[in-house]
Write a protein that holds these residues in place. Structure first.
Motif, short mmCIF file in Angstrom:
data_model
loop_
_atom_site.label_atom_id
_atom_site.label_comp_id
_atom_site.label_asym_id
_atom_site.label_seq_id
_atom_site.Cartn_x
_atom_site.Cartn_y
_atom_site.Cartn_z
N TYR A 260 -93.30 -51.66 -11.47
CA TYR A 260 -93.12 -52.77 -10.54
C TYR A 260 -93.16 -54.05 -11.35
O TYR A 260 -94.20 -54.44 -11.88
N LEU A 261 -92.02 -54.71 -11.48
CA LEU A 261 -91.90 -55.86 -12.37
C LEU A 261 -92.86 -56.98 -11.99
O LEU A 261 -93.43 -57.64 -12.86
N ALA A 262 -93.05 -57.22 -10.69
CA ALA A 262 -93.92 -58.32 -10.27
C ALA A 262 -95.35 -58.11 -10.77
O ALA A 262 -96.03 -59.06 -11.16
N ALA A 263 -95.82 -56.87 -10.78
CA ALA A 263 -97.16 -56.59 -11.28
C ALA A 263 -97.23 -56.87 -12.78
O ALA A 263 -98.21 -57.44 -13.27
N GLU A 264 -96.22 -56.47 -13.50
CA GLU A 264 -96.19 -56.72 -14.94
C GLU A 264 -96.09 -58.21 -15.23
O GLU A 264 -96.71 -58.72 -16.18
N GLN A 265 -95.34 -58.93 -14.40
CA GLN A 265 -95.22 -60.37 -14.58
C GLN A 265 -96.57 -61.05 -14.37
O GLN A 265 -96.92 -62.00 -15.09
N GLY A 266 -97.33 -60.57 -13.40
CA GLY A 266 -98.65 -61.13 -13.17
C GLY A 266 -99.62 -60.84 -14.30
O GLY A 266 -100.45 -61.68 -14.66
N ALA A 267 -99.51 -59.66 -14.89
CA ALA A 267 -100.44 -59.27 -15.95
C ALA A 267 -100.01 -59.76 -17.32
O ALA A 267 -100.85 -60.05 -18.18
N ASN A 268 -98.71 -59.83 -17.55
CA ASN A 268 -98.17 -60.21 -18.86
C ASN A 268 -97.01 -61.19 -18.69
O ASN A 268 -95.86 -60.89 -19.04
N PHE A 269 -97.33 -62.35 -18.16
CA PHE A 269 -96.30 -63.33 -17.80
C PHE A 269 -95.42 -63.72 -18.98
O PHE A 269 -94.20 -63.76 -18.87
N ALA A 270 -96.03 -64.01 -20.12
CA ALA A 270 -95.26 -64.49 -21.27
C ALA A 270 -94.25 -63.45 -21.73
O ALA A 270 -93.11 -63.80 -22.10
N ARG A 271 -94.63 -62.18 -21.70
CA ARG A 271 -93.70 -61.14 -22.13
C ARG A 271 -92.50 -61.04 -21.20
O ARG A 271 -91.35 -60.96 -21.64
N VAL A 272 -92.75 -61.05 -19.89
CA VAL A 272 -91.66 -60.95 -18.92
C VAL A 272 -90.79 -62.20 -18.96
O VAL A 272 -89.56 -62.12 -18.87
N GLU A 273 -91.41 -63.36 -19.13
CA GLU A 273 -90.64 -64.61 -19.22
C GLU A 273 -89.67 -64.56 -20.40
O GLU A 273 -88.50 -64.91 -20.27
N ALA A 274 -90.15 -64.09 -21.54
CA ALA A 274 -89.29 -63.99 -22.73
C ALA A 274 -88.21 -62.93 -22.54
O ALA A 274 -87.07 -63.10 -22.99
N LEU A 275 -88.56 -61.82 -21.89
CA LEU A 275 -87.59 -60.75 -21.65
C LEU A 275 -86.44 -61.25 -20.79
O LEU A 275 -85.26 -61.02 -21.11
N VAL A 276 -86.74 -61.94 -19.69
CA VAL A 276 -85.69 -62.45 -18.82
C VAL A 276 -84.82 -63.46 -19.57
O VAL A 276 -83.58 -63.44 -19.46
N SER A 277 -85.42 -64.33 -20.36
CA SER A 277 -84.65 -65.30 -21.14
C SER A 277 -83.69 -64.59 -22.08
O SER A 277 -82.51 -64.99 -22.21
N ARG A 278 -84.15 -63.52 -22.71
CA ARG A 278 -83.29 -62.78 -23.63
C ARG A 278 -82.14 -62.09 -22.88
O ARG A 278 -80.98 -62.08 -23.35
N LEU A 279 -82.42 -61.55 -21.70
CA LEU A 279 -81.37 -60.89 -20.92
C LEU A 279 -80.33 -61.89 -20.43
O LEU A 279 -79.13 -61.59 -20.40
N LEU A 280 -80.76 -63.09 -20.04
CA LEU A 280 -79.82 -64.13 -19.65
C LEU A 280 -78.88 -64.45 -20.81
O LEU A 280 -77.66 -64.62 -20.62
N GLU A 281 -79.42 -64.55 -22.01
CA GLU A 281 -78.60 -64.83 -23.20
C GLU A 281 -77.62 -63.69 -23.46
O GLU A 281 -76.46 -63.93 -23.84
N GLN A 282 -78.06 -62.46 -23.25
CA GLN A 282 -77.18 -61.31 -23.50
C GLN A 282 -76.01 -61.27 -22.53
O GLN A 282 -74.90 -60.88 -22.90
#
Length: 321
Positions: A260-282
């Motif tokens: 569940y991405l929202a749970a991971e975002q709550g627990a590890n916000f910086a990692r998910v934030e960087a992941l989404v940024s990288r996917l947008l670039e891709q």
């Protein structure tokens, strides 16, 4: 502003196009002029099942557009920036107020329509494959419901990681179109998908299953696993009950993992934030692609939800204010 609102949960017809009060800007938030909103599975569930936090309620959690107003405590965003936003509700509207930290600035060359389809489906697919699925090059991945938004993302990401990719869907025609996105083998669910997958793999099974379908399909996903295979359950698009016999896990040293991405975002916000940024670039660079099936005007949100629920869509359905 105008918005697609609900006064009570129910079928797509409960969505009404009404004039409502413009949203206010929180000191730590921004107000976005929405250019495109994708219809996600969670939007369909929120409309159909509730509960509604207020009436009328504007549903929808993912959209892209231009920042129109910035809160007094916000330093990392500015008026005029083009962003994609993910929050609990509010995307089915002309304007949307969200926390600034719930937005990502769009890379050069990425349009709002594509961006509105990226954060949740692509980041969820990536986590299913890598963070929790531990995918290794040369393994075989089965993507259930491969023609949905998450499925299209998972097919591409799995292929890019060096996997053999099998996809399931009720439509053979839609699966054929995914060959261009990296699909190696198509399996229709009209027959016996377990037998078909077993035949494709020489009765070995697959190393990893991504299952956003749930219901009865989840049991079939376990039956398709190879020795030490991993199954990821990431939703219940079928809306069916998932009473699962877990004995196939023990018999083959297999695992079943929820994501569940929202749970991971709550627990590890910086990692998910960087992941989404990288996917947008891709996506901006063309390394990954967004597949948009149809666009509906915001005034026809009911029609858009009905189409999304009909399972005729290949990829994403958009609302355009």
């Amino acid at each position: 502003m105008h918005a697609a609102v609900v006064h009570e949960p129910g079928a797509p017809e409960v969505l009404r196009y009404e004039e409502v009060q413009d949203p206010s800007c929180h000191p730590r938030g921004v107000v976005i002029e929405v250019e495109a909103a994708s219809i996600e599975g969670g939007d369909l569930r929120a409309r159909a099942q509730g509960p509604l936090p207020r009436v009328p309620h504007v549903i929808g959690y993912q959209c892209a557009g231009v920042i129109r107003e910035v809160g007094e405590s916000v330093r990392e965003r500015s008026v005029g920036q083009r962003v994609v936003a993910v929050a609990a509700a509010g995307s089915h509207a002309e304007l949307r107020s969200v926390p600034a930290r719930a937005t990502w600035v769009l890379p050069e060359g990425l349009g709002a329509e594509e961006a509105a389809c990226i954060p949740v489906p692509f980041a969820t697919a990536h986590d299913c494959l890598h963070e929790f699925g531990r995918l290794a090059p040369g393994e075989t991945v089965l993507v259930q419901g491969a023609t949905g938004g998450l499925g299209v993302a998972a097919v591409q990401l799995a292929k890019a990681a060096g996997a053999t990719v099998i996809g399931t869907s009720s439509s053979e025609e839609k699966l054929e179109r995914l060959v261009d996105y990296g699909l190696d083998h198509a399996v229709t669910t009209a027959g016996d998908p377990v037998a078909a997958v077993r035949e494709l793999t020489g009765d070995r099974g697959v190393d990893l299953v991504i299952d956003p379908v749930g219901g009865e399909m989840l049991q079939r996903s376990l039956a398709m696993l190879a020795y030490r295979g991993r199954a990821i359950t990431v939703g219940n698009a079928s809306r069916g009950e998932s009473t699962v016999d877990i004995s196939p896990l023990m018999n083959g040293n297999r695992t079943l993992q929820g994501v569940y991405l929202a749970a991971e975002q709550g627990a590890n916000f910086a990692r998910v934030e960087a992941l989404v940024s990288r996917l947008l670039e891709q996506v901006a660079s063309g390394e990954l692609r967004v597949l948009i099936d149809r666009r509906f005007p915001l005034a026809d949100a009911a029609g858009a939800h009905a189409y999304a629920e009909s399972r005729r869509a290949l990829g994403r359905v958009l609302l355009i204010p």
